[in-house]
Scaffold this motif. Structure first.
Motif, PDB file in Angstrom:
ATOM      1  N   GLU A   1       3.784   8.262   2.165  1.00 32.74           N
ATOM      2  CA  GLU A   1       4.659   9.209   1.464  1.00 32.74           C
ATOM      3  C   GLU A   1       3.902   9.901   0.338  1.00 32.74           C
ATOM      4  N   ALA A   2       3.080   9.100  -0.373  1.00 28.45           N
ATOM      5  CA  ALA A   2       2.324   9.666  -1.499  1.00 28.45           C
ATOM      6  C   ALA A   2       1.301  10.682  -0.999  1.00 28.45           C
ATOM      7  N   VAL A   3       0.676  10.362   0.138  1.00 35.29           N
ATOM      8  CA  VAL A   3      -0.314  11.289   0.725  1.00 35.29           C
ATOM      9  C   VAL A   3       0.391  12.578   1.139  1.00 35.29           C
ATOM     10  N   ALA A   4       1.559  12.430   1.773  1.00 36.70           N
ATOM     11  CA  ALA A   4       2.307  13.605   2.231  1.00 36.70           C
ATOM     12  C   ALA A   4       2.733  14.463   1.044  1.00 36.70           C
ATOM     13  N   ALA A   5       3.162  13.815  -0.033  1.00 40.20           N
ATOM     14  CA  ALA A   5       3.651  14.560  -1.194  1.00 40.20           C
ATOM     15  C   ALA A   5       2.531  15.313  -1.889  1.00 40.20           C
ATOM     16  N   ARG A   6       1.335  14.733  -1.909  1.00 42.26           N
ATOM     17  CA  ARG A   6       0.254  15.338  -2.682  1.00 42.26           C
ATOM     18  C   ARG A   6      -0.726  16.164  -1.842  1.00 42.26           C
ATOM     19  N   LEU A   7      -0.940  15.747  -0.590  1.00 39.96           N
ATOM     20  CA  LEU A   7      -1.994  16.433   0.193  1.00 39.96           C
ATOM     21  C   LEU A   7      -1.447  17.244   1.376  1.00 39.96           C
ATOM     22  N   GLY A   8      -0.177  17.132   1.617  1.00 39.58           N
ATOM     23  CA  GLY A   8       0.432  17.959   2.664  1.00 39.58           C
ATOM     24  C   GLY A   8       0.018  17.553   4.070  1.00 39.58           C
ATOM     25  N   GLU A   9       0.087  18.540   4.975  1.00 35.53           N
ATOM     26  CA  GLU A   9      -0.118  18.276   6.402  1.00 35.53           C
ATOM     27  C   GLU A   9      -1.512  17.747   6.719  1.00 35.53           C
ATOM     28  N   GLU A  10      -2.506  18.349   6.067  1.00 36.49           N
ATOM     29  CA  GLU A  10      -3.901  17.946   6.333  1.00 36.49           C
ATOM     30  C   GLU A  10      -4.120  16.488   5.952  1.00 36.49           C
ATOM     31  N   GLY A  11      -3.543  16.099   4.803  1.00 40.36           N
ATOM     32  CA  GLY A  11      -3.697  14.726   4.326  1.00 40.36           C
ATOM     33  C   GLY A  11      -3.002  13.737   5.254  1.00 40.36           C
ATOM     34  N   VAL A  12      -1.794  14.094   5.708  1.00 40.33           N
ATOM     35  CA  VAL A  12      -1.050  13.187   6.593  1.00 40.33           C
ATOM     36  C   VAL A  12      -1.786  13.020   7.925  1.00 40.33           C
ATOM     37  N   GLU A  13      -2.322  14.130   8.408  1.00 43.25           N
ATOM     38  CA  GLU A  13      -3.059  14.065   9.681  1.00 43.25           C
ATOM     39  C   GLU A  13      -4.245  13.102   9.578  1.00 43.25           C
ATOM     40  N   LEU A  14      -4.976  13.211   8.479  1.00 42.64           N
ATOM     41  CA  LEU A  14      -6.130  12.324   8.275  1.00 42.64           C
ATOM     42  C   LEU A  14      -5.659  10.877   8.138  1.00 42.64           C
ATOM     43  N   TRP A  15      -4.574  10.689   7.420  1.00 44.27           N
ATOM     44  CA  TRP A  15      -4.049   9.328   7.212  1.00 44.27           C
ATOM     45  C   TRP A  15      -3.638   8.699   8.555  1.00 44.27           C
ATOM     46  N   LEU A  16      -2.941   9.502   9.398  1.00 46.24           N
ATOM     47  CA  LEU A  16      -2.518   9.004  10.712  1.00 46.24           C
ATOM     48  C   LEU A  16      -3.727   8.653  11.583  1.00 46.24           C
ATOM     49  N   LYS A  17      -4.750   9.494  11.481  1.00 44.22           N
ATOM     50  CA  LYS A  17      -5.989   9.252  12.246  1.00 44.22           C
ATOM     51  C   LYS A  17      -6.596   7.910  11.845  1.00 44.22           C
ATOM     52  N   LEU A  18      -6.716   7.690  10.551  1.00 40.84           N
ATOM     53  CA  LEU A  18      -7.427   6.508  10.060  1.00 40.84           C
ATOM     54  C   LEU A  18      -6.617   5.226  10.229  1.00 40.84           C
ATOM     55  N   THR A  19      -5.314   5.368  10.278  1.00 43.46           N
ATOM     56  CA  THR A  19      -4.490   4.152  10.462  1.00 43.46           C
ATOM     57  C   THR A  19      -4.195   3.875  11.939  1.00 43.46           C
ATOM     58  N   GLY A  20      -4.753   4.691  12.801  1.00 46.03           N
ATOM     59  CA  GLY A  20      -4.583   4.455  14.244  1.00 46.03           C
ATOM     60  C   GLY A  20      -3.209   4.833  14.751  1.00 46.03           C
ATOM     61  N   GLN A  21      -2.507   5.688  14.019  1.00 45.22           N
ATOM     62  CA  GLN A  21      -1.147   6.073  14.450  1.00 45.22           C
ATOM     63  C   GLN A  21      -1.125   7.443  15.116  1.00 45.22           C
ATOM     64  N   MET A  22      -2.284   8.088  15.167  1.00 42.86           N
ATOM     65  CA  MET A  22      -2.323   9.388  15.836  1.00 42.86           C
ATOM     66  C   MET A  22      -2.796   9.185  17.272  1.00 42.86           C
ATOM     67  N   ARG A  23      -1.864   9.275  18.153  1.00 41.85           N
ATOM     68  CA  ARG A  23      -2.205   9.105  19.577  1.00 41.85           C
ATOM     69  C   ARG A  23      -1.918  10.405  20.301  1.00 41.85           C
ATOM     70  N   ARG A  24      -2.736  10.710  21.259  1.00 44.53           N
ATOM     71  CA  ARG A  24      -2.518  11.925  22.056  1.00 44.53           C
ATOM     72  C   ARG A  24      -2.910  11.632  23.501  1.00 44.53           C
ATOM     73  N   PRO A  25      -2.247  12.287  24.440  1.00 36.98           N
ATOM     74  CA  PRO A  25      -2.657  12.062  25.837  1.00 36.98           C
ATOM     75  C   PRO A  25      -4.010  12.727  26.112  1.00 36.98           C
ATOM     76  N   LEU A  26      -4.794  12.078  26.956  1.00 35.61           N
ATOM     77  CA  LEU A  26      -6.111  12.654  27.296  1.00 35.61           C
ATOM     78  C   LEU A  26      -5.944  13.634  28.459  1.00 35.61           C
ATOM     79  N   ARG A  27      -6.710  14.706  28.399  1.00 33.13           N
ATOM     80  CA  ARG A  27      -6.719  15.669  29.518  1.00 33.13           C
ATOM     81  C   ARG A  27      -7.888  15.292  30.431  1.00 33.13           C
ATOM     82  N   PHE A  28      -7.561  14.561  31.486  1.00 34.91           N
ATOM     83  CA  PHE A  28      -8.632  14.012  32.326  1.00 34.91           C
ATOM     84  C   PHE A  28      -9.384  15.100  33.089  1.00 34.91           C
TER      85      PHE A  28
END
Lengths: 233, 487
Positions: free
Chosen positions: B201-228
């Motif tokens: 929440e603190a990251v989202a409040a202070r760093l916006g979308e870019e910060g949340v995206e990085l946070w999700l990446k580093l915490t392993g919560q950003m998952r996406r389907p692979l284009r085989f």
């Protein structure tokens, strides 16, 4: 004991034992005969053929037009036998004589049917198919053909097919209403009285009653055979 | 993630062959030629990326200068992908020289060993790669960057120790933007691990979308389907001839070479070919494309060559060939399990070849395995492909098989019949004529009355003619005919 005495003693033993003693070459012949025969499913026919259909050769089964027949019964027995052995059989049907309802449905699973317009086309088809190792038996059904349909066939085609059958060690059977070619190793005439009353008889009983007799080649045909062999040579 | 550092340079000059030689890749398309990439040896000599080529040569006179090559990059990409396919089937080509592999089918304990094996194979083929292992595509990418930064070949971001391991990395590894990086450094955050520990929440409040995206990446919560990657487009070889090919012989020579290459490439992935696509372009502008299917997956050179050459032989050429393209459709080698107690075709390729030739001779509608149709219509059967397996014959159920077989005659053999009390007394036809000594019947049958114009109706007798055998006599549509003879 001198050499001559030994030979004489062996001859005496041979005389005493009679047919119970066999030479190595005799045993080899027996073994080869056993290995190179394909059982037909008909004990009477197997007896006449010396154990079964000779592999690498063509056998003619002649079922004359008239009150006695049996060619179709022999074909059904062979088909059934091949199916039991889980092998494949190819039937070259000239003149559309094949009737699916005459055979049990499970026997048809092992059958590949090839409809041919003429005896020549069926031989051409056999020429192609005899190179294929997937089939253990080839059947040519010429029962509806007349002599004039095959009289113009070149003997070289027969011999080429025979060469391929020999190479693959596969048997081929030609069903016809009269003797066709001199390249056939054996020609057998099949006879069973065909009557209305027997149409409901169990097929296994009819198979037991099939009578076979070896056909003698006519002089003309033998001459023709020699001529064919010379041409092929 | 399998990542090939300096991919464009490695595609042109295999790094493993030029370890001691200073090599650089330059961009000649600008007004002044500049360095795009360089190897370790060039870097040690002071050659930097973005430097003018003249300047680089001044620093390193023995510098080997290379230019980017699109075909070489395609070839290197294929090599990378094909080699990785022997590991897992699901692969995404994320970027040039960078593959993301779906390892969900691979046991965790086997992943590092498999990674080492693949890296070894690629090294043997001339490509040096680093491999990063992580829970998500983003973490795997970070792991691959970490491997590069630390000079290691394989680096695993173990889930249980993820934050601790991220603490040991710099923010560059996580591809943090310059502005965000500056803000984070002002906050005293120097590592991805430190950032991942911040509350979302603190990251989202202070760093916006870019910060949340990085946070999700580093915490392993950003998952996406692979284009085989599409495998069917991978195993392809083509050649545009500089000269016009008028003869089959030189074309078969090229086919032979293509097959050799494709077989090796497909074999490397542990697969086989299920079909071969042939595309020919002729000088008159006509294109010929054909998919040649195999009866079962194969990689035998003789079989594949026979398939392609057989097709080329049957082709009519109206103009010389300008280009040839061959493509393999890959599949798993084990496509089907054979019956345990069954038997079947010994050589399916030979069987298919025989079928093809028989169909050409007698017509495709006259070859097949006959099956009774679901009708009472006599003589009706359909042809199906011969089963490739035959099961053991089961005990025959139902009524016993009776009687003789019917040897059907071709066409309708018209018969003149003399009747007596509704039973045939005498039959006269072209092949046979005579007195009926016994007759069984009539049997009435009919069908297809529910199809307009297709209904049929007939009466049948089995007639025994004196001294001639038993025949099937049929009365239909006000005419009589003999259908065949019992044999």
């Amino acid at each position: 004991m001198t050499g001559e005495e030994k030979i004489a003693a062996l001859a005496a033993i041979r005389d005493q034992l009679g047919s119970r003693i066999r030479t190595g070459s005799d045993l080899l012949v027996v073994q080869e005969t056993r290995e190179r025969r394909a059982a037909t499913g008909l004990s009477g026919l197997n007896e006449h053929l010396g154990g079964g259909l000779p592999k690498g050769h063509l056998t003619e089964i002649i079922s004359e037009r008239g009150p006695c027949g049996g060619g179709g019964l022999v074909m059904a027995a062979m088909l059934s036998r091949v199916r039991q052995e889980q092998q494949y059989v190819m039937l070259f049907d000239v003149g559309g004589s094949f009737t699916a309802e005459s055979f049990p449905p499970e026997d048809l699973e092992a059958l590949l049917w090839v409809g041919c317009a003429s005896p020549f086309e069926s031989l051409e088809a056999l020429d192609i198919a005899s190179r294929d190792e997937n089939f253990s038996l080839f059947l040519l059904d010429w029962r509806n053909c007349l002599r004039r349909d095959w009289s113009g066939l070149k003997s070289s085609l027969w011999y080429r097919i025979l060469g391929q059958l020999r190479e693959r060690e596969v048997a081929a059977v030609l069903f016809a209403s009269e003797a066709v070619t001199s390249v056939a190793k054996q020609k057998l005439q099949v006879r069973i009285p065909v009557t209305c009353g027997r149409l409901d008889e169990e097929r296994s009983r009819l198979w037991e009653e099939l009578a076979f007799s070896a056909m003698q080649m006519e002089n003309g045909q033998r001459r023709e055979g020699h001529k064919e062999r010379r041409q092929a040579g | 993630m399998v990542s090939c550092p300096d991919f464009r340079l490695q595609a042109v000059v295999r790094r493993v062959h030029t370890e001691s030689q200073a090599v650089t890749l330059v961009d000649d398309t600008q007004r002044q030629s500049v360095v795009l990439s360089r190897n370790e040896a060039a870097m040690r000599m002071g050659v930097e990326i973005g430097m003018k080529t003249v300047q680089a040569l001044a620093r390193c006179p023995a510098l080997q200068i290379e230019r980017p090559s699109a075909p070489a990059e395609i070839a290197a990409s294929r090599l990378l992908l094909e080699t990785s396919l022997s590991w897992v089937p699901g692969i995404e080509e994320t970027e040039a020289g960078m593959l993301t592999l779906d390892l969900s089918t691979e046991p965790e304990e086997a992943r590092v060993d498999s990674a080492k094996r693949i890296r070894g194979r690629l090294y043997d083929a001339g490509l040096e790669v680093v491999i990063g292992l992580g829970e998500t595509p983003s973490l795997a990418r970070i792991a691959a960057s970490a491997a590069r930064q630390k000079g290691e070949s394989i680096w695993q971001l173990v889930p249980e120790r993820r934050l601790d391991l991220l603490d040991g990395l710099t923010l560059e590894v996580a591809e943090v933007g310059a502005e965000l990086k500056e803000r984070l450094s002002l906050w005293g955050i120097q590592t991805p691990g430190g950032f991942a520990r911040l509350p979302r929440e603190a990251v989202a409040a202070r760093l916006g979308e870019e910060g949340v995206e990085l946070w999700l990446k580093l915490t392993g919560q950003m998952r996406r389907p692979l284009r085989f990657a599409k495998l069917e487009e991978l195993f392809e070889e083509h050649e545009d001839f500089d000269y016009e090919v008028c003869d089959r012989e030189p074309l078969l020579f090229v086919v032979n070479r293509f097959l050799d290459q494709l077989i090796v490439r497909v074999a490397r992935t542990g697969r086989a070919a299920t079909a071969v696509h042939v595309l020919l372009t002729f000088a008159n502008g006509v294109c010929h494309a054909r998919r040649l299917a195999l009866p079962e997956p194969a990689l035998d050179h003789e079989i594949l060559f026979h398939l392609v050459s057989g097709h080329l032989d049957s082709l009519e050429w109206k103009a010389p060939v300008e280009s040839l393209r061959l493509r393999f459709e890959p599949s798993d080698t084990v496509a089907s399990q054979r019956l345990l107690f069954g038997a079947g075709l010994r050589n399916r390729f030979q069987f298919e070849d025989t079928m093809k030739r028989l169909r050409r001779l007698v017509g495709s509608e006259r070859v097949g395995s006959p099956r009774m149709r679901n009708t009472h219509r006599p003589g009706a059967f359909e042809l199906v492909p011969l089963p490739s397996e035959i099961e053991t014959a089961s005990e025959r159920g139902g009524p016993p098989v009776t009687g003789f077989t019917l040897c059907r005659w071709q066409g309708r053999v018209r018969a003149e019949v003399r009747w007596k009390s509704g039973q045939p007394e005498r039959v006269a036809s072209r092949p046979v004529s005579g007195i009926v000594i016994r007759a069984a019947g009539p049997w009435h049958c009919g069908g297809d009355w529910w199809h307009e114009g297709k209904q049929w109706r007939r009466r049948e007798w089995d007639v025994e003619l004196s001294g001639q055998g038993v025949f099937r006599l049929v009365e239909s549509e006000a005419e009589c005919f003999l259908e065949g003879r019992y044999d």
